[in-house]
Design a protein around this motif. Structure first.
Motif, PDB file in Angstrom:
ATOM      1  N   PRO A   1       0.818  -1.228   0.000  1.00 37.96           N
ATOM      2  CA  PRO A   1       0.000   0.000   0.000  1.00 37.96           C
ATOM      3  C   PRO A   1       0.849   1.273   0.000  1.00 37.96           C
ATOM      4  CG  PRO A   1      -0.813  -1.580   1.613  1.00 37.96           C
ATOM      5  CD  PRO A   1       0.512  -2.085   1.165  1.00 37.96           C
ATOM      6  N   LEU A   2       1.947   1.261   0.768  1.00 38.91           N
ATOM      7  CA  LEU A   2       2.804   2.439   0.830  1.00 38.91           C
ATOM      8  C   LEU A   2       3.456   2.713  -0.514  1.00 38.91           C
ATOM      9  CD1 LEU A   2       4.270   4.669   2.393  1.00 38.91           C
ATOM     10  CD2 LEU A   2       5.985   2.977   3.055  1.00 38.91           C
ATOM     11  N   LEU A   3       3.981   1.678  -1.167  1.00 41.04           N
ATOM     12  CA  LEU A   3       4.632   1.852  -2.468  1.00 41.04           C
ATOM     13  C   LEU A   3       3.635   2.309  -3.514  1.00 41.04           C
ATOM     14  CD1 LEU A   3       6.881  -1.339  -2.423  1.00 41.04           C
ATOM     15  CD2 LEU A   3       7.650   1.024  -2.212  1.00 41.04           C
TER      16      LEU A   3
ATOM     17  N   ALA B   1       1.836   6.456  -7.006  1.00 42.36           N
ATOM     18  CA  ALA B   1       0.521   6.689  -7.616  1.00 42.36           C
ATOM     19  C   ALA B   1       0.345   5.792  -8.837  1.00 42.36           C
ATOM     20  CB  ALA B   1       0.347   8.158  -7.989  1.00 42.36           C
ATOM     21  N   CYS B   2       0.761   4.541  -8.706  1.00 44.81           N
ATOM     22  CA  CYS B   2       0.671   3.593  -9.816  1.00 44.81           C
ATOM     23  C   CYS B   2       0.392   2.206  -9.249  1.00 44.81           C
ATOM     24  CB  CYS B   2       1.964   3.581 -10.637  1.00 44.81           C
ATOM     25  SG  CYS B   2       3.429   3.194  -9.658  1.00 44.81           S
ATOM     26  N   GLU B   3       0.155   1.265 -10.135  1.00 45.30           N
ATOM     27  CA  GLU B   3      -0.156  -0.098  -9.720  1.00 45.30           C
ATOM     28  C   GLU B   3       1.122  -0.843  -9.359  1.00 45.30           C
ATOM     29  OE1 GLU B   3      -2.382  -4.127 -11.424  1.00 45.30           O
ATOM     30  OE2 GLU B   3      -2.001  -2.404 -12.735  1.00 45.30           O
ATOM     31  N   VAL B   4       1.088  -1.550  -8.257  1.00 45.18           N
ATOM     32  CA  VAL B   4       2.217  -2.387  -7.843  1.00 45.18           C
ATOM     33  C   VAL B   4       1.862  -3.829  -8.172  1.00 45.18           C
ATOM     34  CG1 VAL B   4       3.649  -3.150  -5.916  1.00 45.18           C
ATOM     35  CG2 VAL B   4       2.862  -0.782  -6.013  1.00 45.18           C
ATOM     36  N   THR B   5       2.587  -4.420  -9.110  1.00 51.57           N
ATOM     37  CA  THR B   5       2.316  -5.781  -9.549  1.00 51.57           C
ATOM     38  C   THR B   5       3.409  -6.723  -9.053  1.00 51.57           C
ATOM     39  OG1 THR B   5       3.498  -5.401 -11.633  1.00 51.57           O
ATOM     40  CG2 THR B   5       1.141  -4.915 -11.601  1.00 51.57           C
TER      41      THR B   5
END
Length: 240
Positions: A127-129, A134-138
């Motif tokens: 959540p922090l990253l 402001a982008c999707e973390v995959t």
């Protein structure tokens, strides 16, 4: 030209009548920067007219009148050198602040670039990253991490064909589910049919857990003319 001695560090150097006249008899030591009256410390009696006695403003007149160059044992007072020392001793605050901002910006770029790997290593950071960039973390895509442990290609008794796979993640963190390229070959090992199965078709999950395996079963049909010529297959996992 006379030789005088610095009363503070005992350094001997030459002074000219012109320098004495300009500075009202005052000089600055080229080694320790001590300001003193040259005539009081001559090595030999001067053979030039004694310079006028200094007044209360002599030190300031000395700083304004003397040449800024200082060379070895000759007195060439250097106001510029003193100013340079002051500047080196106290770097401007804005330089320090600018350097700090630059380091923070580089760290932010590194975090954003490695966000998928960091989230896989520490899921609590996801959540922090995601909020920071402001982008999707995959899940990270690491082709060398996913291996085909076993595979088979058989005819389905109910019709069509079945491909069964067991994929294993060799990394100590989760990685994204890859896609599969399946090639069916003939006796000469020539490719007759090639098809790509997406990650969604291989598994309901979008990732493979650390050091875990995933089993997948694929069903499909083939044209009769093609199916009679098929003698082998090749399977390759990749990230599109």
């Amino acid at each position: 030209m006379q030789i005088t001695h610095c009363p503070q560090c005992e350094t001997a150097f030459k002074v000219s009548p012109q320098q004495l006249e300009l500075a009202k008899g005052w000089v600055r030591c080229g080694r320790c920067s001590h300001v003193f009256e040259a005539a009081l410390h001559f090595e030999t009696p001067p053979d030039i007219p004694v310079a006028p006695l200094p007044n209360a403003e002599a030190p300031s007149l000395f700083r304004a009148a003397m040449s800024p160059a200082v060379v070895a044992n000759e007195v060439k007072p250097s106001v510029q050198a003193a100013q340079a020392d002051d500047t080196d001793a106290a770097l401007p605050l804005k330089w320090v602040v600018s350097a700090g901002v630059l380091v923070l910006a580089l760290l932010m770029q590194l975090l954003v670039a490695q966000r998928n790997w960091l989230a896989a290593e520490e899921p609590a950071l996801r959540p922090l990253l995601s909020a920071m960039c402001a982008c999707e973390v995959t899940w990270p895509r690491e082709p060398d991490a996913v291996l085909i442990e076993s595979s088979s290609f058989t005819e389905n008794p109910d019709g069509g064909y079945i491909v069964q796979l067991r994929l294993k993640n060799t990394q100590h963190h989760a990685v994204a589910m890859p896609a599969l390229e399946l090639s069916l070959t003939d006796l000469q090992d020539q490719v007759l049919v090639r098809r790509v199965f997406t990650a969604d078709e291989l598994s309901a999950k979008d990732h493979v857990q650390a050091l875990r395996d995933v089993r997948s079963t694929l069903n499909f049909d083939l044209d009769d003319k093609v199916s009679k010529r098929i003698t082998g297959f090749r399977a390759l996992v990749f990230y599109p």
